[in-house]
Scaffold this active site. Structure first.
Site, PDB file in Angstrom:
ATOM      1  N   SER A 109      -7.475 -28.062 -25.683  1.00  0.00           N
ATOM      2  CA  SER A 109      -6.981 -26.727 -25.324  1.00  0.00           C
ATOM      3  C   SER A 109      -6.257 -26.773 -23.981  1.00  0.00           C
ATOM      4  CB  SER A 109      -8.137 -25.728 -25.348  1.00  0.00           C
ATOM      5  OG  SER A 109      -7.661 -24.406 -25.437  1.00  0.00           O
ATOM      6  N   ASP A 130      -7.275 -22.909 -37.022  1.00  0.00           N
ATOM      7  CA  ASP A 130      -7.439 -22.520 -35.621  1.00  0.00           C
ATOM      8  C   ASP A 130      -6.949 -21.089 -35.425  1.00  0.00           C
ATOM      9  OD1 ASP A 130      -7.318 -22.330 -32.798  1.00  0.00           O
ATOM     10  OD2 ASP A 130      -6.904 -24.471 -32.614  1.00  0.00           O
ATOM     11  N   HIS A 177     -10.750 -24.071 -33.477  1.00  0.00           N
ATOM     12  CA  HIS A 177     -10.244 -24.516 -32.180  1.00  0.00           C
ATOM     13  C   HIS A 177     -11.200 -25.484 -31.488  1.00  0.00           C
ATOM     14  CE1 HIS A 177      -7.366 -24.288 -28.959  1.00  0.00           C
ATOM     15  NE2 HIS A 177      -8.265 -23.897 -28.076  1.00  0.00           N
TER      16      HIS A 177
END
Length: 273
Positions: free
Chosen positions: A97, A224, A252
């Site tokens: 991320s 996601d 995610h």
């Protein structure tokens, strides 16, 4: 750039054949080193050397999140680790991320120490781009978010600019953990910390001479809801990594929802000459 299938086979893997065995795992926003526990175990079992870091104000790093204002501050534990590496050592960086911004920053600082950089549903930013910009389709523009978001934290008082943000738990579950096991969601709900806003809003400087020489790989997560597959595809088109891998059925947080698939991909990339 080449594309790998959803399910990778890594036959007869032997860590003895690898010249680089150290994986440095860098968490994303709100997470900490704890989120990698399944990947640490599987890499260790494969004879590799996983290393985790808590970025500043994250995990067990007790710095007040509200005091972390720059990407340099936020990434300091990672930078200090790389600075102290023996001269002949190299590592494989893995960023999740917004951890993608930290590994990009590290790649710009220490291209000679990083064998490969792996972006796991991560902010693989372009020069001059803010990590937050990658999430703009989900969260709106940075300017709108700073004015209107209900998740902002004002560590210096309401009359000063916001210093961080944190989603409420139900919102977080839907965004990050829509395919993850309940026990991992429970761990995350107890362990997530506020996200420092400054590093997310800082434009990252990346040069062709340093960052551009790095070997980058991208892992897409196809279920996601925090960083949509379309946005991830756009990142890949605009930034051209050396290889792209896709994990079907992953949210995610693939280290929770699809740890075996992520492990296989990491081994596959480690073996690329």
């Amino acid at each position: 750039m080449y594309l790998l299938s959803f399910f990778l086979q890594v036959p007869d893997f032997s860590s003895e054949s690898l010249t680089v065995k150290k994986f440095v795992l860098v968490h994303g926003e709100g997470f900490g080193a704890w989120c990698w526990y399944k990947i640490v175990a599987s890499l260790d079992e494969s004879g590799l050397s996983p290393i985790t870091v808590d970025l500043t104000g994250s995990g067990f790093n007790m710095t007040d999140t509200n005091t972390v204002s720059t990407l340099e501050d936020y990434s300091k534990p990672l930078i200090e680790y790389l600075e102290n590496l023996p001269e002949e050592d190299k590592v494989i960086l893995v960023g999740h991320s917004t951890g993608g911004a930290s590994i990009s920053y590290a790649l710009e600082r220490f291209p000679e120490k990083i064998s490969k950089a792996i972006f796991v549903c991560a902010t693989m930013v372009s020069n001059g781009q803010r990590p937050f910009d990658v999430f703009s389709e989900e969260l709106g523009s940075a300017e709108k978010f700073m004015k209107e978001s209900q998740f902002l934290i004002y560590g210096n008082g309401k009359d000063e600019p916001p210093t961080g943000f944190m989603f409420e738990k139900q919102h977080m579950k839907g965004l990050y953990f829509n395919q993850s096991p309940n026990r991992d969601i429970a761990l995350a709900m107890m362990s997530m910390r506020p996200v420092p806003l400054g590093p997310m809003m800082e434009k990252v400087t990346l040069t062709a001479e340093r960052y551009g020489k790095g070997r980058r790989f991208y892992v897409q997560t196809l279920d996601d809801l925090a960083l949509s597959p379309d946005v991830q595809e756009k990142l890949v088109r605009e930034n051209s990594p050396e290889g792209v891998y896709k994990i079907k059925g992953s949210d995610h947080s693939p280290f929770f929802s699809k740890p075996q698939s992520l492990h296989k991909i990491l081994l596959e990339i480690a073996q690329i000459p």
